[in-house]
Design an enzyme around this catalytic site. Structure first.
Site, PDB file in Angstrom:
ATOM      1  N   ASP A  88       0.829  -1.212   0.000  1.00 46.63           N
ATOM      2  CA  ASP A  88       0.000   0.000   0.000  1.00 46.63           C
ATOM      3  C   ASP A  88       0.858   1.254   0.000  1.00 46.63           C
ATOM      4  O   ASP A  88       1.834   1.349   0.767  1.00 46.63           O
ATOM      5  CB  ASP A  88      -0.815   0.031   1.302  1.00 46.63           C
ATOM      6  CG  ASP A  88      -2.287  -0.207   1.085  1.00 46.63           C
ATOM      7  OD1 ASP A  88      -2.756  -0.118  -0.054  1.00 46.63           O
ATOM      8  OD2 ASP A  88      -2.971  -0.485   2.093  1.00 46.63           O
ATOM      9  N   LYS A 118      -0.472  -0.524  -4.210  1.00 43.44           N
ATOM     10  CA  LYS A 118      -1.917  -0.265  -4.203  1.00 43.44           C
ATOM     11  C   LYS A 118      -2.166   1.192  -3.822  1.00 43.44           C
ATOM     12  O   LYS A 118      -1.484   1.724  -2.939  1.00 43.44           O
ATOM     13  CB  LYS A 118      -2.647  -1.197  -3.227  1.00 43.44           C
ATOM     14  CG  LYS A 118      -4.133  -0.890  -3.087  1.00 43.44           C
ATOM     15  CD  LYS A 118      -4.912  -2.024  -2.448  1.00 43.44           C
ATOM     16  CE  LYS A 118      -4.852  -2.084  -0.951  1.00 43.44           C
ATOM     17  NZ  LYS A 118      -5.385  -0.892  -0.264  1.00 43.44           N
ATOM     18  N   GLU A 120      -5.398   4.059  -2.972  1.00 43.20           N
ATOM     19  CA  GLU A 120      -6.819   4.243  -2.676  1.00 43.20           C
ATOM     20  C   GLU A 120      -7.398   5.364  -3.529  1.00 43.20           C
ATOM     21  O   GLU A 120      -6.738   6.388  -3.754  1.00 43.20           O
ATOM     22  CB  GLU A 120      -7.013   4.611  -1.197  1.00 43.20           C
ATOM     23  CG  GLU A 120      -6.808   3.441  -0.276  1.00 43.20           C
ATOM     24  CD  GLU A 120      -7.152   3.759   1.175  1.00 43.20           C
ATOM     25  OE1 GLU A 120      -7.744   4.824   1.449  1.00 43.20           O
ATOM     26  OE2 GLU A 120      -6.802   2.931   2.030  1.00 43.20           O
ATOM     27  N   GLU A 187     -14.051  -2.278  -0.988  1.00 39.83           N
ATOM     28  CA  GLU A 187     -14.181  -2.393   0.477  1.00 39.83           C
ATOM     29  C   GLU A 187     -15.544  -1.894   0.941  1.00 39.83           C
ATOM     30  O   GLU A 187     -15.971  -0.788   0.593  1.00 39.83           O
ATOM     31  CB  GLU A 187     -13.060  -1.601   1.177  1.00 39.83           C
ATOM     32  CG  GLU A 187     -13.211  -1.679   2.701  1.00 39.83           C
ATOM     33  CD  GLU A 187     -11.983  -1.312   3.508  1.00 39.83           C
ATOM     34  OE1 GLU A 187     -10.922  -1.049   2.913  1.00 39.83           O
ATOM     35  OE2 GLU A 187     -12.097  -1.297   4.749  1.00 39.83           O
TER      36      GLU A 187
HETATM   37  O1  KIV Z   1      -4.663  -1.822   4.469  1.00 39.70           O
HETATM   38  C1  KIV Z   1      -5.422  -2.793   4.309  1.00 39.70           C
HETATM   39  O2  KIV Z   1      -5.481  -3.719   5.122  1.00 39.70           O
HETATM   40  C2  KIV Z   1      -6.239  -2.834   3.112  1.00 39.70           C
HETATM   41  C3  KIV Z   1      -7.270  -3.900   3.040  1.00 39.70           C
HETATM   42  C4  KIV Z   1      -8.474  -3.428   3.764  1.00 39.70           C
HETATM   43  C5  KIV Z   1      -7.599  -4.274   1.649  1.00 39.70           C
HETATM   44  O3  KIV Z   1      -6.120  -2.001   2.268  1.00 39.70           O
END
Ligand code: KIV
Length: 296
Positions: A88, A118, A120, A187
């Protein structure tokens, strides 16, 4: 180009190709040993910024620094052998401009050796997704409830429960897919909307609280293991690790207090039975012996 060793890890296109073939299995992972276990059963492991809440006690994911993602990302890449590792991008590292996003995402990829990142957000990230993908960085998207925007959303709210919310979320899904994301996390999205999005876009949808209609599922590992103090409705606790940890620590404390631990089996003895025990605790009078290679 000569390869040093064959690449056995799944890559972003392998995950994308699973749409319509079989369900995709994923978990979050934050450290090497649990990554090694989950790796045997998961298609990808996500080093999610939820690690800030799960591992470091933050109330939201907003304060998580990039360095923390890199540190845990390195551990997970070292633990996993076959699963794709996705990391992330935390709040504040990609929103400002595509070029700043590239600099930070490239740092994550180079320092951890992960296979994808990833981001958001839906339409607002489309330009950045295209910019990163064009420059060699595979991107997983994340729409619906986006925890980094919690202060704007006003809480952990399920998305798409009224039809008037659908068009915007469907448009987000379409735009991130068009921009080149290889998969999208949905989500906390109501089932009928998750079903429509999954049918409408060519990339896999990975649900977390978005029903069985998605192409794959992801959960936070600590939540599904039963280690988190509170979990959302969409979590099924597949284990009771929290209770097991507490039971073990309670037994340990009782045995130490009662002098039942350590026992003989956990105690080092002298190699030479005639070697007398030191008469005093003065270490200077007893020069150190060569250290045994096996102290475990
Ligand atoms: O940070 C995280 O755990 C996530 C999941 C909710 C997909 O992005």
């Amino acid at each position: 180009m000569s390869l040093q060793k064959p690449t056995t890890r799944l890559m972003a296109p392998h995950i994308a190709a699973l749409k319509g073939v079989r369900p995709i299995v994923a978990l979050t992972s934050y450290h090497a040993h649990t990554a090694a276990i989950a790796d045997k059963y998961c298609d990808f492991l996500l080093v999610g910024d939820s690690l800030g809440m799960v591992m470091h006690g933050y109330e939201t994911t907003v304060p998580v620094p990039l360095e923390l993602m890199i540190m845990h990302g390195k551990a997970v890449v070292r633990g996993a052998r076959q699963a794709l590792v996705v990391i992330d991008m935390p709040f504040g590292t990609y929103e400002e401009s595509p070029s700043i996003a590239f600099r930070n995402a490239a740092r994550v990829m180079k320092e951890t050796d992960c296979g994808a990142i990833k981001l958001e957000g839906g339409r607002r990230t489309a330009e950045t997704i295209r910019y990163l993908v064009d420059r060699g960085i595979p991107v997983m998207s994340h729409i619906g409830l986006t925890p980094q925007s919690i202060n704007v959303l006003g809480g952990w709210k399920t998305q798409g429960r009224t039809r008037d919310e659908w068009a915007a979320i469907e448009e987000d899904a379409r735009l991130v897919a068009e921009a080149g994301a290889f998969a999208v996390v949905l989500e906390a999205i109501a089932e009928p909307l998750a079903e429509r999005i999954t049918a409408a876009i060519p990339i896999p949808t990975i649900g977390i609280g978005a029903s069985a209609a998605c192409d794959g599922q992801i959960l936070v590992m600590e939540d599904m293991l039963g280690l988190s103090p509170r979990v959302p409705k969409f979590v099924k606790e597949f284990g009771r690790i929290g209770a097991a940890i507490e039971g073990a620590i309670k037994s340990y404390s009782e045995e130490v207090r009662a002098r039942r631990f350590p026992e003989r089996a956990h105690t080092y003895t002298m190699k030479d039975a005639d070697d007398p025990a030191p008469a005093t605790a003065d270490a200077s009078k007893h020069p150190k012996k060569a250290k045994s290679p096996s102290t475990r």
